[in-house]
Design a protein around this motif. Structure first.
Motif, PDB file in Angstrom:
ATOM      1  N   ILE A 127       0.845  -1.197   0.000  1.00 37.86           N
ATOM      2  CA  ILE A 127       0.000   0.000   0.000  1.00 37.86           C
ATOM      3  C   ILE A 127       0.884   1.252   0.000  1.00 37.86           C
ATOM      4  O   ILE A 127       0.615   2.224  -0.715  1.00 37.86           O
ATOM      5  N   ALA A 128       1.984   1.201   0.777  1.00 41.87           N
ATOM      6  CA  ALA A 128       2.912   2.334   0.805  1.00 41.87           C
ATOM      7  C   ALA A 128       3.460   2.595  -0.594  1.00 41.87           C
ATOM      8  O   ALA A 128       3.550   3.733  -1.049  1.00 41.87           O
ATOM      9  N   MET A 129       3.801   1.517  -1.297  1.00 43.86           N
ATOM     10  CA  MET A 129       4.355   1.657  -2.646  1.00 43.86           C
ATOM     11  C   MET A 129       3.297   2.215  -3.596  1.00 43.86           C
ATOM     12  O   MET A 129       3.570   3.103  -4.410  1.00 43.86           O
ATOM     13  N   ALA A 130       2.067   1.702  -3.467  1.00 41.58           N
ATOM     14  CA  ALA A 130       0.995   2.132  -4.369  1.00 41.58           C
ATOM     15  C   ALA A 130       0.655   3.605  -4.151  1.00 41.58           C
ATOM     16  O   ALA A 130       0.375   4.327  -5.106  1.00 41.58           O
ATOM     17  N   LEU A 131       0.695   4.051  -2.896  1.00 46.52           N
ATOM     18  CA  LEU A 131       0.291   5.422  -2.611  1.00 46.52           C
ATOM     19  C   LEU A 131       1.466   6.402  -2.669  1.00 46.52           C
ATOM     20  O   LEU A 131       1.282   7.606  -2.483  1.00 46.52           O
ATOM     21  N   ALA A 132       2.672   5.879  -2.938  1.00 46.50           N
ATOM     22  CA  ALA A 132       3.883   6.703  -2.896  1.00 46.50           C
ATOM     23  C   ALA A 132       3.741   7.969  -3.734  1.00 46.50           C
ATOM     24  O   ALA A 132       4.106   9.054  -3.303  1.00 46.50           O
ATOM     25  N   CYS A 133       3.212   7.836  -4.932  1.00 50.40           N
ATOM     26  CA  CYS A 133       3.160   8.988  -5.828  1.00 50.40           C
ATOM     27  C   CYS A 133       1.814   9.706  -5.778  1.00 50.40           C
ATOM     28  O   CYS A 133       1.465  10.431  -6.713  1.00 50.40           O
ATOM     29  N   ASP A 134       1.054   9.448  -4.692  1.00 51.70           N
ATOM     30  CA  ASP A 134      -0.203  10.138  -4.501  1.00 51.70           C
ATOM     31  C   ASP A 134      -1.124   9.959  -5.716  1.00 51.70           C
ATOM     32  O   ASP A 134      -1.532  10.934  -6.359  1.00 51.70           O
ATOM     33  N   PRO A 135      -1.464   8.711  -6.040  1.00 46.57           N
ATOM     34  CA  PRO A 135      -2.237   8.457  -7.264  1.00 46.57           C
ATOM     35  C   PRO A 135      -3.679   8.955  -7.126  1.00 46.57           C
ATOM     36  O   PRO A 135      -4.184   9.111  -6.013  1.00 46.57           O
ATOM     37  N   GLU A 136      -4.300   9.233  -8.268  1.00 44.88           N
ATOM     38  CA  GLU A 136      -5.704   9.632  -8.237  1.00 44.88           C
ATOM     39  C   GLU A 136      -6.615   8.431  -8.060  1.00 44.88           C
ATOM     40  O   GLU A 136      -7.712   8.533  -7.549  1.00 44.88           O
ATOM     41  N   ILE A 137      -6.123   7.265  -8.555  1.00 47.05           N
ATOM     42  CA  ILE A 137      -6.923   6.043  -8.475  1.00 47.05           C
ATOM     43  C   ILE A 137      -6.080   4.924  -7.875  1.00 47.05           C
ATOM     44  O   ILE A 137      -4.929   4.719  -8.269  1.00 47.05           O
ATOM     45  N   LEU A 138      -6.674   4.214  -6.920  1.00 48.35           N
ATOM     46  CA  LEU A 138      -6.036   3.020  -6.385  1.00 48.35           C
ATOM     47  C   LEU A 138      -6.929   1.827  -6.710  1.00 48.35           C
ATOM     48  O   LEU A 138      -8.101   1.791  -6.322  1.00 48.35           O
ATOM     49  N   ILE A 139      -6.377   0.874  -7.447  1.00 48.37           N
ATOM     50  CA  ILE A 139      -7.121  -0.340  -7.746  1.00 48.37           C
ATOM     51  C   ILE A 139      -6.624  -1.422  -6.796  1.00 48.37           C
ATOM     52  O   ILE A 139      -5.431  -1.729  -6.778  1.00 48.37           O
ATOM     53  N   ALA A 140      -7.519  -1.958  -5.978  1.00 49.10           N
ATOM     54  CA  ALA A 140      -7.126  -2.987  -5.008  1.00 49.10           C
ATOM     55  C   ALA A 140      -7.804  -4.288  -5.398  1.00 49.10           C
ATOM     56  O   ALA A 140      -9.020  -4.408  -5.356  1.00 49.10           O
ATOM     57  N   ASP A 141      -7.002  -5.268  -5.823  1.00 44.92           N
ATOM     58  CA  ASP A 141      -7.547  -6.536  -6.299  1.00 44.92           C
ATOM     59  C   ASP A 141      -7.448  -7.570  -5.179  1.00 44.92           C
ATOM     60  O   ASP A 141      -6.390  -8.127  -4.939  1.00 44.92           O
ATOM     61  N   GLU A 142      -8.553  -7.809  -4.506  1.00 46.39           N
ATOM     62  CA  GLU A 142      -8.612  -8.739  -3.366  1.00 46.39           C
ATOM     63  C   GLU A 142      -7.476  -8.460  -2.374  1.00 46.39           C
ATOM     64  O   GLU A 142      -6.714  -9.364  -2.032  1.00 46.39           O
ATOM     65  N   PRO A 143      -7.367  -7.227  -1.877  1.00 50.42           N
ATOM     66  CA  PRO A 143      -6.192  -6.881  -1.072  1.00 50.42           C
ATOM     67  C   PRO A 143      -6.128  -7.586   0.275  1.00 50.42           C
ATOM     68  O   PRO A 143      -5.073  -7.642   0.887  1.00 50.42           O
ATOM     69  N   THR A 144      -7.257  -8.109   0.761  1.00 53.63           N
ATOM     70  CA  THR A 144      -7.229  -8.700   2.100  1.00 53.63           C
ATOM     71  C   THR A 144      -7.581 -10.180   2.104  1.00 53.63           C
ATOM     72  O   THR A 144      -7.686 -10.795   3.153  1.00 53.63           O
ATOM     73  N   THR A 145      -7.747 -10.752   0.913  1.00 53.12           N
ATOM     74  CA  THR A 145      -8.200 -12.140   0.843  1.00 53.12           C
ATOM     75  C   THR A 145      -7.197 -13.112   1.458  1.00 53.12           C
ATOM     76  O   THR A 145      -7.578 -14.122   2.046  1.00 53.12           O
ATOM     77  N   ALA A 146      -5.899 -12.826   1.328  1.00 51.55           N
ATOM     78  CA  ALA A 146      -4.893 -13.755   1.836  1.00 51.55           C
ATOM     79  C   ALA A 146      -4.592 -13.500   3.312  1.00 51.55           C
ATOM     80  O   ALA A 146      -3.761 -14.181   3.885  1.00 51.55           O
ATOM     81  N   LEU A 147      -5.258 -12.535   3.919  1.00 46.80           N
ATOM     82  CA  LEU A 147      -4.906 -12.159   5.289  1.00 46.80           C
ATOM     83  C   LEU A 147      -5.882 -12.732   6.307  1.00 46.80           C
ATOM     84  O   LEU A 147      -7.035 -12.998   6.002  1.00 46.80           O
ATOM     85  N   ASP A 148      -5.401 -12.874   7.534  1.00 49.43           N
ATOM     86  CA  ASP A 148      -6.274 -13.301   8.617  1.00 49.43           C
ATOM     87  C   ASP A 148      -7.260 -12.191   8.948  1.00 49.43           C
ATOM     88  O   ASP A 148      -6.999 -11.017   8.690  1.00 49.43           O
ATOM     89  N   VAL A 149      -8.355 -12.585   9.578  1.00 47.69           N
ATOM     90  CA  VAL A 149      -9.460 -11.643   9.744  1.00 47.69           C
ATOM     91  C   VAL A 149      -9.090 -10.427  10.615  1.00 47.69           C
ATOM     92  O   VAL A 149      -9.491  -9.301  10.303  1.00 47.69           O
ATOM     93  N   THR A 150      -8.279 -10.620  11.654  1.00 49.12           N
ATOM     94  CA  THR A 150      -7.932  -9.447  12.472  1.00 49.12           C
ATOM     95  C   THR A 150      -6.980  -8.524  11.708  1.00 49.12           C
ATOM     96  O   THR A 150      -7.016  -7.310  11.872  1.00 49.12           O
ATOM     97  N   VAL A 151      -6.140  -9.105  10.857  1.00 49.90           N
ATOM     98  CA  VAL A 151      -5.221  -8.297  10.046  1.00 49.90           C
ATOM     99  C   VAL A 151      -5.996  -7.631   8.906  1.00 49.90           C
ATOM    100  O   VAL A 151      -5.745  -6.481   8.554  1.00 49.90           O
ATOM    101  N   GLN A 152      -6.967  -8.357   8.354  1.00 52.29           N
ATOM    102  CA  GLN A 152      -7.829  -7.783   7.323  1.00 52.29           C
ATOM    103  C   GLN A 152      -8.498  -6.514   7.836  1.00 52.29           C
ATOM    104  O   GLN A 152      -8.554  -5.493   7.136  1.00 52.29           O
ATOM    105  N   ALA A 153      -8.976  -6.576   9.082  1.00 46.17           N
ATOM    106  CA  ALA A 153      -9.632  -5.402   9.669  1.00 46.17           C
ATOM    107  C   ALA A 153      -8.661  -4.233   9.742  1.00 46.17           C
ATOM    108  O   ALA A 153      -9.021  -3.090   9.428  1.00 46.17           O
ATOM    109  N   GLN A 154      -7.416  -4.518  10.119  1.00 50.00           N
ATOM    110  CA  GLN A 154      -6.405  -3.449  10.187  1.00 50.00           C
ATOM    111  C   GLN A 154      -6.170  -2.828   8.812  1.00 50.00           C
ATOM    112  O   GLN A 154      -6.102  -1.606   8.666  1.00 50.00           O
TER     113      GLN A 154
END
Lengths: 321, 329
Positions: free
Chosen positions: B169-196
């Protein structure tokens, strides 16, 4: 209801070996003093995040991996010391359904061969009875006898999971352990497999241990639920106790973190800090204390005991002792 | 040149893949838009075309076998489908960024995460190495990675799954983009980490005023983060609605089926076990699509017209669109 399976103080520790001599330099405390019972016809859910030991518990109970200590009583008999020959008989009684229907079926075997394999191993249903048995199994899981001649790659994920379930049922087991049986499936297919598992349980009087991380699925299927964290059961109770009245701060946080498909739901989300610590060096005292929002002074010094509250609701937390 | 009032306007996009057995129409006449500062949810099951749509926007479709064969993607007066590779490179990562499901496979294992984020500043902002590194550390701090100075010097395998996704996410937002496309960004994460991570994304969206396209199969995630939802099925948009309206009154039989087929947390322990409605059958293969409506073989409302003719995307008013003959005249 009769107690079918009783697990007492189960430990599964994996040695960490280093160097050319393979010296043991430490242990992964994957399962650390886990106790539970499974009654006939009941479904017990094991939930928790990755690394909590839920799958290792399942594999240990099936004796697919060696256990370090503890007793596993099946119908009153301790199965942790069974010899290979005696263990074989046990295999008929306990079966497993795996998460990934793509890697758990042999791609070179037809469905008929996959289902015949366990029957061959035990010399059951020979001759004409064999094809009848296979047709019966296929029908029970919602497939037709024509499917038997095909190979796994010809099926969708949901159908493959049906084949995996048919294989688990081939030997008329008493206990079926499902290790994330629906989590690899598409949303619209999940309901088909959940309903199938419930129907089969009713028809064959099966007892299930359901290992899953999806808390909504576990609530829907299970009679009782054990919440695991870093190798230990931190809370166990009926599904109503766990979901309506969670006692452990970890269970509360876990439940509050689940995204609910209702945009109007207003919930108080408990955001946990950090990740699950390594099971190689679990924190001192209560394993959950570094992330716990309700930590007490004692929590980083002593291990909380498992306390039994009203209605057989068990919790491992100093807030309740 | 055509201008659109929307930040991103996808019009009749068609992305097809040539296979030995025939042409797979993975994205087939897909239209939707994204406005400044909004979170748009794109939901669907495997093979529905949601990820291919995202890759088409980023022009990351492997060609061959894939190809954008029709339609337009308007962004700031430019049609991304025909933009030359050099101009596209300037947009990708800078003005439109993307994060993926599995951070372990989308980070380079042989560079430190500090290096990988700093590269963004060197490429797109022309910064010198030292300054870029400082910016990278500042980004890691913004995504709440503890001890960012130390973490910047670590390799992806040294971070946990949640930390890796924060680094992405840090890399994606580095250049302050106008659009962020997130493709299943939390699917591989545990539920408490997904919430974070979801919490972090929403907070950063406010800070950076980024429009987010959230692609997921999880209706729970959609309900929590999206203002508007696009439902896809077998390469088509079948329904589009504001989030609240979609969950309260789903119009398409597929959307209705999906919502009724998932167990909901807390439901059984409060109200008892409800029968889970099944959607029979399975998603059709892209090479054997039914001639009429693509959902027709699984639909309980299907009639003769559904087998013969594909329904149009119908405007129901109040920002609602549905592709179903039930709502035709």
């Amino acid at each position: 209801m009769k107690t079918l399976l009783q697990v007492d103080g189960l430990k599964v520790h994996f040695p960490i070996k280093r160097g050319v001599l393979g010296r043991t330099v430490g242990y992964v405390y994957a399962v650390d003093d886990v106790s539970f019972t499974l009654r006939q016809g009941e479904t017990l859910g094991l939930v928790g995040e990755s690394g909590c030991g839920k799958t290792t518990t399942g594999l240990g109970v099936l004796r697919l991996i060696p256990t370090t200590s503890g007793r596993i009583l099946y119908n009153g008999q301790d199965i942790t010391r069974l010899k290979a020959q005696e263990l074989r008989r046990l295999r008929r009684e306990m079966q497993i359904v795996f998460q990934d229907p793509y890697s758990s079926l042999n791609p070179r075997m037809t469905v008929n061969q996959i289902l015949a394999d366990p029957l061959d191993t035990f010399g059951l249903y020979r001759g004409r009875e064999r094809s009848e048995r296979i047709a019966f199994l296929l029908e029970k899981v919602g497939l037709s006898p024509e499917h038997g001649r095909r190979y796994p790659h010809e099926f969708s994920g949901g159908q493959r999971q049906r084949i995996g379930i048919a294989r688990a049922l081939a030997l008329d087991p008493k206990i079926v352990i499902g290790d994330e049986p629906v989590s690899a499936l598409d949303v619209s297919i999940q309901a088909q497999i959940i309903n199938l598992l419930l129907d089969l349980q009713r028809e064959f009087g099966l007892s299930y241990i359901l290992i899953a991380h999806d808390l909504a699925v576990v609530e829907y299927i299970c009679d009782r639920v054990a919440v695991m964290y870093l190798g230990k059961i931190v809370e166990m109770g009926t599904y109503e106790q766990i979901y309506n009245d969670p006692k452990h701060p970890y269970t509360e946080a876990l439940l509050s973190a689940v995204p609910v498909p209702n945009p109007k739901a207003t919930r108080h989300r408990i955001l946990l800090q950090g990740d699950v610590p390594s099971p190689i060096h679990p924190p001192a005292g209560c394993h959950f204390h570094p992330r716990c929002p309700k930590r007490l002074d004692i929590c980083d010094k002593e291990r909380p005991p498992l306390k039994t509250l009203a209605g057989d609701h068990q919790v491992r937390c100093f807030l309740h002792s | 040149m055509q201008h659109s009032a929307h930040l991103l306007d996808i019009q009749h996009l068609k992305t097809h893949f040539a296979t030995f057995e025939g042409v797979a129409r993975a994205v087939d006449d897909v239209s939707f838009h994204l406005d400044r500062g909004e979170v748009l949810g794109v939901v669907g099951e495997s093979g529905c075309g949601k990820s291919v749509t995202a890759q088409s926007i980023m022009r990351l479709i492997p060609e061959p076998p894939g190809k954008i064969v029709g339609g337009h993607i308007w962004f700031d007066g430019m049609d991304l489908t025909t933009l030359d590779p050099a101009a596209m490179r300037r947009i990708r990562g800078d003005r439109i960024a993307m994060i993926f499901q599995e951070p372990m496979t989308s980070l380079n294992p042989v560079y430190t995460i500090g290096d990988q984020i700093a590269e963004m500043f060197e490429l797109h902002r022309g910064m010198k190495r030292r300054e870029a590194w400082q910016q990278a550390v500042a980004m890691l701090e913004k995504v709440q990675i503890p001890a960012p100075h130390k973490r910047a010097g670590e390799y992806p395998h040294q971070l946990s799954g949640g930390m890796r996704q924060r680094a992405m996410i840090a890399m994606a937002l580095a250049c302050d983009p106008e659009i962020l496309i997130a493709d299943e960004p939390t699917t591989a994460l545990d539920v408490t980490v997904q919430a974070q991570i979801l919490d972090l994304m929403l907070q950063l969206k406010e800070d950076f005023q980024t429009a987010v396209m959230m692609i997921t199969h999880d209706l729970g995630v959609i309900a929590e983060v999206a203002q508007r939802v696009v439902v896809m099925y077998a390469g088509k948009v079948v329904e589009q609605a504001p989030t609240l309206a979609l969950f309260e009154d789903p119009k398409h039989p597929y959307t209705r089926g999906l919502l009724r087929s998932i167990p909901k947390l807390g439901e059984r322990s409060r109200q008892g076990r409800r029968h889970l409605e099944e959607i029979p059958g399975m998603v059709p293969g892209l090479l054997e699509l039914p001639p009429g409506c693509r959902f027709e073989p699984r639909c309980s409302h299907a009639t003769a017209v559904c087998r013969e003719r594909e329904p149009e995307l119908l405007d129901l008013g109040s920002n609602r669109l549905v592709r179903c003959h039930l709502y035709g005249s």
